[in-house]
Design a protein around this motif. Structure first.
Motif, PDB file in Angstrom:
ATOM      1  N   GLY A 230     -70.700  12.788  -6.334  1.00 54.80           N
ATOM      2  CA  GLY A 230     -70.191  12.279  -7.253  1.00 54.80           C
ATOM      3  C   GLY A 230     -70.665  12.958  -8.383  1.00 54.80           C
ATOM      4  N   LYS A 265     -59.854  15.392  -9.579  1.00 51.67           N
ATOM      5  CA  LYS A 265     -61.205  15.949  -8.877  1.00 51.67           C
ATOM      6  C   LYS A 265     -61.704  14.772  -7.901  1.00 51.67           C
ATOM      7  N   VAL A 266     -61.309  13.548  -7.957  1.00 52.10           N
ATOM      8  CA  VAL A 266     -61.838  12.382  -7.038  1.00 52.10           C
ATOM      9  C   VAL A 266     -61.023  12.895  -5.673  1.00 52.10           C
ATOM     10  N   GLU A 267     -59.479  13.129  -5.894  1.00 52.26           N
ATOM     11  CA  GLU A 267     -58.771  13.363  -4.669  1.00 52.26           C
ATOM     12  C   GLU A 267     -59.211  14.737  -3.949  1.00 52.26           C
ATOM     13  N   ASP A 270     -63.026  14.196  -2.703  1.00 50.96           N
ATOM     14  CA  ASP A 270     -63.497  13.143  -2.037  1.00 50.96           C
ATOM     15  C   ASP A 270     -64.462  12.441  -2.828  1.00 50.96           C
ATOM     16  N   LEU A 271     -64.738  12.557  -4.156  1.00 52.01           N
ATOM     17  CA  LEU A 271     -65.748  12.017  -4.982  1.00 52.01           C
ATOM     18  C   LEU A 271     -66.088  10.611  -4.669  1.00 52.01           C
ATOM     19  N   VAL A 274     -68.086   8.085  -9.633  1.00 55.35           N
ATOM     20  CA  VAL A 274     -67.768   8.690 -11.000  1.00 55.35           C
ATOM     21  C   VAL A 274     -68.264   7.562 -12.106  1.00 55.35           C
ATOM     22  N   VAL A 293     -57.930   5.242  -9.057  1.00 55.88           N
ATOM     23  CA  VAL A 293     -58.644   5.746  -7.919  1.00 55.88           C
ATOM     24  C   VAL A 293     -59.755   4.964  -7.596  1.00 55.88           C
ATOM     25  N   GLN A 296     -60.761   4.136  -3.821  1.00 59.25           N
ATOM     26  CA  GLN A 296     -61.470   5.462  -3.246  1.00 59.25           C
ATOM     27  C   GLN A 296     -62.544   5.817  -3.647  1.00 59.25           C
ATOM     28  N   THR A 297     -63.052   5.335  -4.856  1.00 60.36           N
ATOM     29  CA  THR A 297     -64.324   5.800  -5.390  1.00 60.36           C
ATOM     30  C   THR A 297     -64.961   4.856  -6.291  1.00 60.36           C
TER      31      THR A 297
END
Ligand SMILES: C=C(OP(=O)(O)O)C(=O)O
Ligand SMILES: [Mg+2]
Length: 401
Positions: A230, A265-267, A270-271, A274, A293, A296-297
């Motif tokens: 992350g 960047k998350v996608e 796979d962070l 953040v 997002v 997912q994060t």
């Protein structure tokens, strides 16, 4: 038994070699606790005020000690912290300094635990706490305000989410740190370390993403469990009002572009985390990114919330972020920090208990994370002031405190 009979304050060194405040609290029945204030470099605009150590000590001696000694029980943390607020008389601890306040608050908690003969996490969290441990986020590559001529993003953090124990997680983060060293050497990239012990190579953020990705994959294979990573973008440090955007070495991103960039960047990587992807005044942009997002994060507010229940309430009301960073010195007392954690928990926000870039060997935050069932703790990967907390977590897990 826990009536405070003496409070001693002194100036000691922090990990940057700056002066900080150390407090000793003594109680009627011989209880003793010692706390030390950490110090930030990429501080949020709305943080409680840290005074120069000598000034904080002098003011606390004049104003706080008379309200504590012979007046308050160290075992009653809310009374201790209320006395600190009353002595200070401001809403940002600019009277006695948040550094004096947090050192005394932590020292009193330890003195209370000492009288009880209980570990600090149990004194703070109750008898049913101590079976859940936070995942340590380890700062591996960094720049921003923590190192010159390095990445624009302040922290690339290893997150050993599949670790079966705190001990395995701590060693995994150290291994990622070592692996990054080896990758940098292979690429002929010399690197010193930043304030928190992270490698601070002169590479682009894109190269840092690649290196982190490679390192966590290699170590995950070795250790046999999942390790993600992350960021702490420290967006407020990148945001420039005059430019109306986020200033990177390779150009300026508008707020919309920044949201897009972080979401990509998350996608891509796979962070799982953040922190401060956007400016500390932009609740709306935080809410937009969280919308995109947040399933997912973790989208975590550090400078955005500054461990402050009012700022967190404002964020909750608009859906800004889904996680809060908890830094006791940002708000001044353990009571305020725990209030922020409890408000977060009630509203489905995850808490991440955190160190500062300027640290000491104090281990209170390790206990605070366990006491509050915080899912994450951010306290570095290597370096004595960082391993003090990590090793304390290992001891807590091993019932050795
Ligand atoms: C730990 C951090 O840095 P500092 O202590 O410099 O605010 C942070 O920004 O999360
Ligand atoms: Mg931060």
């Amino acid at each position: 038994m826990t009536l405070i009979t003496d409070v001693r304050l002194r100036r000691v060194l922090d990990s940057r070699g700056n002066a900080t405040v150390e407090a000793d609290v003594l109680t009627e029945s011989g209880g003793f606790g010692r706390g030390k204030a950490p110090s930030g470099a990429s501080t949020g605009e709305y943080e409680a005020i840290e005074l120069p150590a000598q000034e904080a000590i002098a003011n606390a001696r004049d104003d706080a000690l008379p309200r504590l000694i012979g007046e308050v029980h160290a075992g009653n943390q809310r009374d201790v912290d209320a006395a600190l607020h009353a002595a200070d008389g401001t809403d940002d601890f600019s009277g006695i300094g948040a550094n004096s306040a947090v050192a005394i608050s932590m020292a009193a908690a330890k003195a209370g635990a000492d009288v009880l003969g209980a570990p600090l996490f149990q004194h703070l969290g109750g008898t049913f706490r101590g079976n859940e441990y936070p995942t340590p986020l380890g700062n591996i590559i960094g720049g921003g305000e923590h190192a010159a001529d390095a990445t624009n993003i302040q922290e690339f953090l290893a997150a050993p989410v599949g670790a079966p124990s705190v001990e395995e997680a701590v060693f995994a983060n150290a291994a990622v740190h070592q692996e990054v060293h080896d990758i940098l050497a292979d690429r002929d990239l010399p690197a010193g370390k930043g304030d928190e012990g992270a490698w601070a190579p002169s590479v682009s953020d894109d190269e840092a993403f690649e290196i982190m990705d490679e390192a966590v994959e290699t170590v995950a294979d070795d250790f046999g469990f999942a390790i993600a990573f992350g960021l702490d973008v420290a967006g407020a440090e990148l945001y420039d009002e005059d430019e109306d955007g986020y200033v990177y070495d390779d150009g300026v991103k508008s707020t919309e572009e920044q949201i897009e960039y972080i979401a990509e960047k998350v996608e891509e990587y796979d962070l799982v985390y953040v922190e401060d992807p956007l400016d500390e005044n932009d609740y709306e942009a935080f809410a937009d990114l969280t919308d995109r997002v947040g399933d997912q994060t973790l989208v975590c507010g550090d400078d955005l919330f500054v461990t402050n229940v009012e700022r967190l309430e404002a964020g909750i009301s608009v859906g800004a972020g889904n996680s809060i960073l908890i830094k006791p010195n940002q708000i001044g007392t353990l009571t305020d920090a725990v209030d922020a954690i409890e408000l977060a928990t009630r509203n489905g926000y995850e808490s991440v208990v955190s160190h500062r870039s300027g640290e000491t060997e104090d281990t209170t935050i390790a206990h605070l994370a366990v006491a509050t069932d915080a899912p994450f703790i951010k306290t570095g990967a290597v370096g004595g002031e960082r391993t003090a907390k990590l090793n304390e977590l290992i001891r807590i897990e091993d019932n050795a405190v």
